[in-house]
Design a protein around this motif. Structure first.
Motif, PDB file in Angstrom:
ATOM      1  N   TRP B  86       0.846  -1.198   0.000  1.00  0.00           N
ATOM      2  CA  TRP B  86       0.000   0.000   0.000  1.00  0.00           C
ATOM      3  C   TRP B  86       0.885   1.253   0.000  1.00  0.00           C
ATOM      4  CZ3 TRP B  86      -5.401  -0.111   2.200  1.00  0.00           C
ATOM      5  CH2 TRP B  86      -5.982   1.158   2.169  1.00  0.00           C
ATOM      6  N   VAL B  89       2.547   1.880  -3.329  1.00  0.00           N
ATOM      7  CA  VAL B  89       1.619   2.307  -4.385  1.00  0.00           C
ATOM      8  C   VAL B  89       1.233   3.768  -4.176  1.00  0.00           C
ATOM      9  CG1 VAL B  89      -0.710   1.998  -5.305  1.00  0.00           C
ATOM     10  CG2 VAL B  89       0.713   0.004  -4.844  1.00  0.00           C
ATOM     11  N   GLU B  90       0.914   4.130  -2.918  1.00  0.00           N
ATOM     12  CA  GLU B  90       0.482   5.503  -2.638  1.00  0.00           C
ATOM     13  C   GLU B  90       1.424   6.096  -1.594  1.00  0.00           C
ATOM     14  OE1 GLU B  90      -3.715   6.144  -1.705  1.00  0.00           O
ATOM     15  OE2 GLU B  90      -3.072   7.595  -0.193  1.00  0.00           O
ATOM     16  N   TRP B  94      -0.933   9.460   4.543  1.00  0.00           N
ATOM     17  CA  TRP B  94      -1.943   8.529   5.067  1.00  0.00           C
ATOM     18  C   TRP B  94      -1.487   7.092   4.954  1.00  0.00           C
ATOM     19  CZ3 TRP B  94      -4.634  11.086   8.168  1.00  0.00           C
ATOM     20  CH2 TRP B  94      -4.947  12.418   7.887  1.00  0.00           C
TER      21      TRP B  94
END
Lengths: 153, 122
Positions: B86, B89-90, B94
């Motif tokens: 995760w 990817v981003e 957050w």
């Protein structure tokens, strides 16, 4: 990143604080699904009503996670609303009338405990708090791909 | 399970979770410190898998259901991996918070595993 049509077409890459909501929902979905599958395979006859409700809850958490991740707002409203109702109704029943659910014990950590027992106390009350946060997030107009693009554009 | 090792492992997971959640809320994207902390959590989980495989041979048997224990352990071992994917990817603040969520979930699951191994009766 400039707001090109390409970036608008891939809203899933940037969700802001909603990403954390999706992650917590994902963990809860796995936790609820894992436990309910195990309980149904191992001891379904001990509390069939409670374990069936638990399985329903697990499926709803999985759908809610997907709905939040993919921006299906109407599905997210329905599933998260159902969760809030479920945790309140089943949580209350598990404490006041455990017999209705076929439970012998109100221990939220016991072998018959499910994700909604005692308002999710066995899961640090996350099942009670999370739907409220989810509904607030949806009500503030977040979670829609168009709204996200506008907010972040 | 070995109680002392599990306690140390839970402490590491909690500290890693607080570090990632704190740095993420402070606006930091995933970096070497946060990804390193999650990697440490994962290495300890792999060590726990080795311990859980070998312990029964030394007479250290779970009192609870081994199946339930292993469902927790294998799921926990996938959480840091999912968090790191995760984060790659981003690369936003957050995602650092998400790493923290994964580490704290691992801490809770380790607590449950210790219960199943040494307290709970199947």
């Amino acid at each position: 990143m400039p707001s090109t049509p390409e970036s608008l077409a891939r809203p899933a890459r940037r969700r802001g604080v909603g990403a954390v909501l999706v992650a917590v929902y994902g963990v809860l979905a796995v936790a609820a699904a894992g436990r309910s599958v195990y309980q149904i395979l191992d001891r379904f006859d001990e509390a069939p009503i409670a374990f069936s409700l638990s399985a329903v809850a697990a499926v709803v958490y999985v759908v809610a996670t997907l709905a939040l991740a993919l921006g299906w707002r109407r599905v997210a409203w329905a599933t998260i609303g159902f969760e809030l109702l479920g945790v309140l109704v089943v949580g209350t029943l598990s404490l006041l009338a455990p017999g209705v659910l076929g439970l012998d014990s109100i221990d939220p950590f016991g072998r018959e405990a499910t994700v909604w027992s005692a308002y999710g106390a066995g899961y640090l009350l996350v099942p009670l708090v999370l739907p409220v946060l989810g509904l607030v997030w949806l009500a503030r107009g977040r979670g829609a791909p168009a709204a996200q693009a506008a907010a972040e554009g | 399970m070995i109680l002392g090792f599990t306690i140390a492992q839970i402490a590491v997971a909690v500290l890693a979770g607080l570090l990632c959640a704190g740095l993420g809320l402070a606006g930091r994207g995933p970096n070497d410190a946060t990804l390193g902390a999650i990697a440490l959590v994962e290495v300890l989980l792999l060590a726990q898998i080795v311990i859980a495989i070998t312990a029964p041979a030394f007479g250290n048997l779970p009192t609870g259901d081994p199946l339930e224990f292993w469902v927790y352990l294998v799921t926990a071992a996938f959480l840091p991996i999912a968090g790191v994917i995760w984060a790659l990817v981003e690369r936003s603040r957050w995602s650092t918070v998400v790493l923290g969520v994964a580490a704290l979930a691992v801490a809770v699951m380790l607590y449950r595993m210790e219960q199943i191994w040494s307290v709970q009766v199947a």
